[in-house]
Design an enzyme around this catalytic site. Sequence first.
Site, short mmCIF file in Angstrom:
data_model
loop_
_atom_site.label_atom_id
_atom_site.label_comp_id
_atom_site.label_asym_id
_atom_site.label_seq_id
_atom_site.Cartn_x
_atom_site.Cartn_y
_atom_site.Cartn_z
NE ARG A 142 3.48 -9.96 6.52
CZ ARG A 142 2.50 -10.85 6.49
NH1 ARG A 142 2.74 -12.13 6.25
NH2 ARG A 142 1.27 -10.45 6.67
CD GLU A 168 -7.49 -4.03 14.03
OE1 GLU A 168 -6.56 -4.56 13.41
OE2 GLU A 168 -8.66 -4.06 13.61
CE1 TYR A 179 6.53 -9.56 -36.09
CE2 TYR A 179 7.71 -8.36 -37.79
CZ TYR A 179 6.93 -8.37 -36.64
OH TYR A 179 6.56 -7.20 -36.05
CB THR A 237 -7.19 1.68 8.24
OG1 THR A 237 -7.41 1.33 9.62
CG2 THR A 237 -6.38 0.57 7.60
CE1 TYR A 243 11.64 0.75 -35.35
CE2 TYR A 243 13.23 -0.92 -34.73
CZ TYR A 243 12.68 0.32 -34.54
OH TYR A 243 13.14 1.13 -33.55
CB ALA A 274 -3.75 1.85 -2.73
C1 UD1 Z 1 -6.75 -4.21 8.79
C2 UD1 Z 1 -7.85 -4.01 9.81
C3 UD1 Z 1 -8.20 -5.38 10.41
C4 UD1 Z 1 -8.63 -6.33 9.32
C5 UD1 Z 1 -7.56 -6.43 8.24
C6 UD1 Z 1 -8.10 -7.18 7.05
C7 UD1 Z 1 -7.57 -1.81 10.83
C8 UD1 Z 1 -7.04 -1.06 11.96
N1 UD1 Z 1 -7.39 -3.13 10.85
O1 UD1 Z 1 -5.61 -4.67 9.45
O2 UD1 Z 1 -9.27 -5.24 11.34
O3 UD1 Z 1 -8.91 -7.61 9.85
O4 UD1 Z 1 -7.18 -5.12 7.77
O5 UD1 Z 1 -7.09 -7.40 6.11
O6 UD1 Z 1 -8.15 -1.22 9.93
N2 UD1 Z 1 -3.35 1.50 4.60
C9 UD1 Z 1 -3.14 2.79 4.19
N3 UD1 Z 1 -2.60 3.69 5.05
C10 UD1 Z 1 -2.28 3.36 6.32
C11 UD1 Z 1 -2.49 2.03 6.74
C12 UD1 Z 1 -3.03 1.12 5.87
O7 UD1 Z 1 -3.43 3.13 3.04
O8 UD1 Z 1 -1.80 4.23 7.04
C13 UD1 Z 1 -3.94 0.54 3.67
C14 UD1 Z 1 -3.00 -0.57 3.31
O9 UD1 Z 1 -2.28 -0.25 2.12
C15 UD1 Z 1 -3.93 -1.73 3.09
C16 UD1 Z 1 -5.09 -1.44 4.00
O10 UD1 Z 1 -5.04 -0.07 4.28
O11 UD1 Z 1 -4.44 -1.77 1.76
C17 UD1 Z 1 -5.04 -2.26 5.29
O12 UD1 Z 1 -3.88 -1.95 5.99
P1 UD1 Z 1 -3.06 -3.06 6.78
O13 UD1 Z 1 -1.87 -2.41 7.37
O14 UD1 Z 1 -2.84 -4.25 5.91
O15 UD1 Z 1 -4.08 -3.42 7.93
P2 UD1 Z 1 -4.15 -4.76 8.78
O16 UD1 Z 1 -3.19 -4.65 9.89
O17 UD1 Z 1 -4.08 -5.91 7.89
#
Ligand code: UD1
Length: 451
Positions: free
Chosen positions: A15, A154, A348, A81, A369, A9
């Site tokens: 966006r 990816e 009320y 991630t 109050y 998270a």
């Molecule tokens: C990721 C997956 C992709 C998948 C998609 C599904 C990877 C590399 N890619 O891509 O294969 O299809 O989700 O929705 O894993 N987050 C962190 N720290 C970071 C980066 C991300 O906590 O450094 C969290 C984000 O808050 C989010 C989640 O990880 O909750 C996914 O990150 P996001 O950047 O949305 O990944 P996608 O590019 O969507």
Amino acid sequence: MTLALIVLAAGKGTRMNSDLPKVLHPVAGAPMLVHALRAATTLEPDRICVVTGHGADAVEAAALEHDPEIQTARQTEQLGTAHAVAQARTALEGHDGDAIVLYGDTPFIRPETLERMIAARKEYDLVVLGFDAADPGRYGRLVMQGNALDRIVEFKDATDKERAITLCNSGVIAADSDTLFDLISAVGNENASGDYYLTDIIAIARAKGLTATAITCDEAETLGVNSRAELAAAEALFQTAMRQAAFEDGVGFYAPDSVYFSFDTVLGRDALIEQNVVFGPGVTVESGAHIRAFSHLEGCHVARGAVVGPYARLRPGAELAEDARVGNFVEIKNAFLDTGAKVNHLTYIGDADLGAGCNVGAGSVTCNYDGVRKHRTSIGAGAFVGSGTMLVAPVTVGAEAMTGSGSVITQDVPDGALALGRAVQVVKPGLARRLMALFKSSKENNQKEAI
Ligand code: UD1
Ligand code: MG
């Protein structure tokens, strides 16, 4: 088997174009993060670690409010991630068992789906949750070899042939916790984004002779929220699911599409919900209760046979016993209405206890109050509060007592007594007509002068 959850998270959610961290945007009255945590906690994990970054203080506070035992780990730079999961290593130290990685912005994964992943772990070292995407867009693609998952690529790094794959990565992964962290330490960032991809651990695991598979779920379950439009779509989907569940539970509606549910709304069998009712968080409406049109309820309990509305507002702590009645333009807050108590119009009631069968007349107010503190009002069983009574709390109206209409009640009224707290009426015969004539002639004189 012991289980740990790692909930990612830390992402910014650019966006969403919002000051609020993405995972705190609500769906049906609860932050997305809480939805993700609720589904996962039905699996009774031993540990939960939420990885935070953007808006970390607020995200951590929301996680701890949901469950004070949750651990948090900060990812100060969002490097991908895999890097995010690595931050949970300390929190999971000594954990002997599986870990499941979830996303805080993917609120609808069902516990049954996670259970299927855990079951698949008996046969495979790594289990990834995939889905067949109607529009695979920029999702990571699952490259399968029969039942085995060979690797995840990816979108940015995929060839045209790989981009044609419709089986996509949801992001949810289950593995033995130690194995997961070992694999993650081998992940590099030589790719199109320069990020550390969690998805790379599949190929790394396969190269080490470990096995991987994918199980699939409905695309609606893996719906991730990245924009306001997607948040609205997630909300609509959730409302539809709540409505459907209510139909199955035997709840009656006149216009179900106009009723707004919260994530935790509980409606009993044969409860009847009229048009345009809003349920905020924490509402239970028991069997056979009737919520009439345009009412707004939150943090309250409505027992069997009670009738609420139309146009009523029940705020947190409103507790209606059986057959209680709350009518139009009535607000009830932190108050108990015993069996058959009636508050029917323009009133009320806050911080109060109303006895069985009492009747509060139109336009009455519990003045609870004093500008600093809140005080309670108690109205006894069978009491009759005349219309327009101001009950200046703390104050008690006894059982079967009465207050005269328009009274300001500042002292306790004993059981069975009548209290009158208003100016004595004075009648001046003929004065109204004389005054009116006077007013009219003075107005005419003024107009003549103006000409
Ligand atoms: C990721 C997956 C992709 C998948 C998609 C599904 C990877 C590399 N890619 O891509 O294969 O299809 O989700 O929705 O894993 N987050 C962190 N720290 C970071 C980066 C991300 O906590 O450094 C969290 C984000 O808050 C989010 C989640 O990880 O909750 C996914 O990150 P996001 O950047 O949305 O990944 P996608 O590019 O969507
Ligand atoms: Mg995403």
